[in-house]
Design an enzyme around this catalytic site. Structure first.
Site, PDB file in Angstrom:
ATOM      1  N   CYS A 113      33.422-105.388  -1.397  1.00 20.90           N
ATOM      2  CA  CYS A 113      34.346-106.294  -0.704  1.00 20.90           C
ATOM      3  C   CYS A 113      34.489-105.953   0.784  1.00 20.90           C
ATOM      4  O   CYS A 113      34.871-106.800   1.588  1.00 20.90           O
ATOM      5  CB  CYS A 113      35.720-106.263  -1.362  1.00 20.90           C
ATOM      6  SG  CYS A 113      35.645-106.813  -3.056  1.00 20.90           S
ATOM      7  N   HIS A 263      39.903-110.405   3.814  1.00 26.96           N
ATOM      8  CA  HIS A 263      39.150-110.526   2.567  1.00 26.96           C
ATOM      9  C   HIS A 263      39.985-111.342   1.578  1.00 26.96           C
ATOM     10  O   HIS A 263      41.217-111.342   1.630  1.00 26.96           O
ATOM     11  CB  HIS A 263      38.874-109.120   2.029  1.00 26.96           C
ATOM     12  CG  HIS A 263      38.242-109.130   0.676  1.00 26.96           C
ATOM     13  ND1 HIS A 263      37.128-109.874   0.391  1.00 26.96           N
ATOM     14  CD2 HIS A 263      38.574-108.487  -0.482  1.00 26.96           C
ATOM     15  CE1 HIS A 263      36.795-109.697  -0.878  1.00 26.96           C
ATOM     16  NE2 HIS A 263      37.664-108.864  -1.420  1.00 26.96           N
ATOM     17  N   ASN A 293      36.968-115.146  -5.069  1.00 26.24           N
ATOM     18  CA  ASN A 293      36.549-113.955  -4.328  1.00 26.24           C
ATOM     19  C   ASN A 293      35.018-113.937  -4.262  1.00 26.24           C
ATOM     20  O   ASN A 293      34.348-113.726  -5.273  1.00 26.24           O
ATOM     21  CB  ASN A 293      37.080-112.707  -5.048  1.00 26.24           C
ATOM     22  CG  ASN A 293      36.737-111.418  -4.324  1.00 26.24           C
ATOM     23  OD1 ASN A 293      35.972-111.411  -3.363  1.00 26.24           O
ATOM     24  ND2 ASN A 293      37.302-110.314  -4.786  1.00 26.24           N
TER      25      ASN A 293
HETATM   26  O1  UT7 Z   1      38.064-107.705  -4.060  1.00 19.77           O
HETATM   27  C1  UT7 Z   1      38.579-106.488  -4.499  1.00 19.77           C
HETATM   28  C2  UT7 Z   1      38.582-106.432  -5.955  1.00 19.77           C
HETATM   29  N1  UT7 Z   1      39.617-107.049  -6.685  1.00 19.77           N
HETATM   30  C3  UT7 Z   1      40.924-107.054  -6.413  1.00 19.77           C
HETATM   31  O2  UT7 Z   1      41.394-106.719  -5.349  1.00 19.77           O
HETATM   32  C4  UT7 Z   1      41.814-107.471  -7.524  1.00 19.77           C
HETATM   33  C5  UT7 Z   1      43.110-106.728  -7.507  1.00 19.77           C
HETATM   34  N2  UT7 Z   1      43.909-106.988  -8.686  1.00 19.77           N
HETATM   35  C6  UT7 Z   1      44.464-108.174  -8.951  1.00 19.77           C
HETATM   36  O3  UT7 Z   1      44.303-109.105  -8.190  1.00 19.77           O
HETATM   37  C7  UT7 Z   1      45.320-108.330 -10.169  1.00 19.77           C
HETATM   38  O4  UT7 Z   1      45.563-107.052 -10.742  1.00 19.77           O
HETATM   39  C8  UT7 Z   1      44.702-109.265 -11.248  1.00 19.77           C
HETATM   40  C9  UT7 Z   1      44.731-110.705 -10.749  1.00 19.77           C
HETATM   41  C10 UT7 Z   1      43.284-108.854 -11.546  1.00 19.77           C
HETATM   42  C11 UT7 Z   1      45.518-109.204 -12.539  1.00 19.77           C
HETATM   43  O5  UT7 Z   1      46.868-109.512 -12.284  1.00 19.77           O
HETATM   44  P1  UT7 Z   1      48.022-108.608 -12.946  1.00 19.77           P
HETATM   45  O6  UT7 Z   1      49.282-109.251 -12.571  1.00 19.77           O
HETATM   46  O7  UT7 Z   1      47.785-107.203 -12.474  1.00 19.77           O
HETATM   47  O8  UT7 Z   1      47.744-108.799 -14.469  1.00 19.77           O
HETATM   48  P2  UT7 Z   1      47.448-107.721 -15.596  1.00 19.77           P
HETATM   49  O9  UT7 Z   1      46.094-107.156 -15.419  1.00 19.77           O
HETATM   50  O10 UT7 Z   1      48.598-106.785 -15.680  1.00 19.77           O
HETATM   51  O11 UT7 Z   1      47.447-108.615 -16.880  1.00 19.77           O
HETATM   52  C12 UT7 Z   1      48.637-109.246 -17.329  1.00 19.77           C
HETATM   53  C13 UT7 Z   1      48.334-109.948 -18.628  1.00 19.77           C
HETATM   54  C14 UT7 Z   1      47.665-109.050 -19.670  1.00 19.77           C
HETATM   55  O12 UT7 Z   1      48.200-109.406 -20.920  1.00 19.77           O
HETATM   56  P3  UT7 Z   1      49.360-108.515 -21.620  1.00 19.77           P
HETATM   57  O13 UT7 Z   1      48.765-107.149 -21.744  1.00 19.77           O
HETATM   58  O14 UT7 Z   1      50.507-108.562 -20.653  1.00 19.77           O
HETATM   59  O15 UT7 Z   1      49.589-109.233 -22.888  1.00 19.77           O
HETATM   60  C15 UT7 Z   1      46.211-109.457 -19.605  1.00 19.77           C
HETATM   61  O16 UT7 Z   1      45.555-109.258 -20.838  1.00 19.77           O
HETATM   62  O17 UT7 Z   1      47.414-111.038 -18.395  1.00 19.77           O
HETATM   63  C16 UT7 Z   1      46.310-110.924 -19.300  1.00 19.77           C
HETATM   64  N3  UT7 Z   1      45.125-111.460 -18.642  1.00 19.77           N
HETATM   65  C17 UT7 Z   1      44.835-112.763 -18.633  1.00 19.77           C
HETATM   66  N4  UT7 Z   1      45.457-113.832 -19.164  1.00 19.77           N
HETATM   67  C18 UT7 Z   1      44.897-115.026 -18.956  1.00 19.77           C
HETATM   68  C19 UT7 Z   1      44.171-110.784 -17.929  1.00 19.77           C
HETATM   69  N5  UT7 Z   1      43.270-111.658 -17.466  1.00 19.77           N
HETATM   70  C20 UT7 Z   1      43.636-112.881 -17.877  1.00 19.77           C
HETATM   71  C21 UT7 Z   1      43.111-114.163 -17.713  1.00 19.77           C
HETATM   72  N6  UT7 Z   1      43.777-115.205 -18.255  1.00 19.77           N
HETATM   73  N7  UT7 Z   1      41.994-114.388 -17.005  1.00 19.77           N
END
Ligand code: UT7
Length: 336
Positions: A113, A263, A293
């Site tokens: 990234c 980014h 992204n």
């Molecule tokens: O470019 C550099 C690389 N990437 C980044 O900078 C990404 C940085 N991170 C993020 O943007 C966020 O952490 C994410 C968008 C990836 C995730 O958001 P979050 O608010 O941290 O969600 P989470 O990982 O804590 O997941 C929350 C819930 C989980 O379910 P439970 O355990 O609460 O029941 C996940 O299983 O959302 C679930 N989940 C989804 N639900 C629907 C994870 N992915 C998905 C999905 N659709 N695609």
């Protein structure tokens, strides 16, 4: 004072649009979840017979056209990507062949990234020393072929898109640093402590017998794996730090910056940074809603879109920052 400046931009995304609802048809996700957590509404996916170098080629042609520069004037190509055409040779070599400029150096940057900021910084150093005059700097990604497009991979698969952005950087004699277009400074960082927090493990020489083999495929080691929360927490810390260093070094204030082209990993990351610094909304140019992204391509795509939207004009002071796998991060401040 000999410096580098960006004289033109170009971008390309493949025509196929994939909406959040399209993804909800193939994995357990929803438009609401993706929008709320990331700001993404859609992304572009390339055709099966496409490649990263092809996307790069299309963006590069536009940048050269906008620069009114013949390809024969190029002294070097630098291409940042985490989704290379092949393991080796570097994708910059394939781009060079497509452009038809044999002989000039073609360098791949593998800083994910932060790849475009690293690439821009390398170009800036070559130009400042007087070694090269005109460098094509590209960020290009074909992510869609490398994503696990099912329930298992949903946390990563919904985030990424395909696309390419390119800029032409050229040598310039700066007389008035307050007015003349040039790169003021770039700032690069990495911390390999976190290498496995966002990575693709295979193929690779650190794997046991073969670069890919055994049960690597069953274990899905060839797909990206990410500790999303940790990446998020570090991004909102490191990007502001890198920006502050850049401002301090150049003796400028946040208010003097006309446009922030960050980014595009998550709209919430960019909103948090803007809030932290009190940057007004109209000064942050985001494209994640349309393209998701595109890793190394987000910043050059942002620059090109901003130019075409009339938001980025000659003479404006621009600041960019990025964070991602490695971990790597960095910033750049430049007068356009
Ligand atoms: O470019 C550099 C690389 N990437 C980044 O900078 C990404 C940085 N991170 C993020 O943007 C966020 O952490 C994410 C968008 C990836 C995730 O958001 P979050 O608010 O941290 O969600 P989470 O990982 O804590 O997941 C929350 C819930 C989980 O379910 P439970 O355990 O609460 O029941 C996940 O299983 O959302 C679930 N989940 C989804 N639900 C629907 C994870 N992915 C998905 C999905 N659709 N695609």
């Amino acid at each position: 004072m000999l410096r580098s400046k960006i004289i033109a931009t170009g971008m390309y995304v493949p025509p196929r649009v994939v909406t959040n609802n399209d993804l909800a048809g193939i994995m357990d996700t929803s438009d609401e979840w993706i929008r709320q957590r990331t700001g993404i509404e859609q992304r572009h996916w390339a055709a099966d017979d496409s490649s990263t170098s092809e996307l790069a080629f299309e963006a590069s042609k536009k940048a050269l056209e906008n620069a009114k520069m013949d390809k024969s004037q190029l002294d070097m190509i630098i291409l940042a990507t985490l989704s290379p055409d092949h393991e080796f040779p570097g994708t910059a070599c394939f781009l060079q062949r497509k452009l038809g400029v044999p002989g000039i150096p073609a360098l791949d940057v593998r800083q994910q990234c932060t790849g475009f900021i690293y690439a821009m910084s390398i170009a800036d150093q070559f130009i400042r020393t007087g070694m090269y005059r005109n460098i094509l700097v590209v960020g290009a990604e074909l992510q869609s072929k490398g994503l696990e497009k099912n329930d298992n991979g949903r946390d990563v698969a919904v985030l990424f898109g395909d696309g390419a952005g390119a800029v032409v950087m050229t040598a310039t004699e700066v007389k008035d640093p307050k007015k003349d277009p040039h790169v003021l400074s770039t700032h690069l960082y990495a911390d390999g402590t976190f290498a496995e927090e966002l990575w693709v493990a295979a193929p690779g020489s650190a794997n046991s017998a073969d670069r890919i083999g055994g049960d690597d495929l069953e274990k899905k080691l060839h797909y990206p794996h990410m500790n999303g929360k940790l990446v998020f927490m570090n991004a909102v810390k490191r990007m502001p730090e890198a920006l502050e260093t850049a401002f301090k070094q150049n003796g400028i204030t946040m208010e003097e910056v006309d446009l922030f082209v960050f980014h595009q990993a998550n709209l919430r990351i960019n909103d948090m940074i803007a809030k932290q610094f009190g940057i007004p909304e109209h000064k942050v140019f985001n494209t994640i809603q349309k393209y998701a992204n595109t890793t190394a391509a987000t910043i050059p795509i942002g620059l090109d879109e901003a130019v075409r939207a009339g938001k980025l004009k000659p003479g404006m002071l621009v600041a960019s920052a990025a964070f991602g796998s490695g971990f790597t991060w960095g910033s750049a401040v430049y007068r356009f």
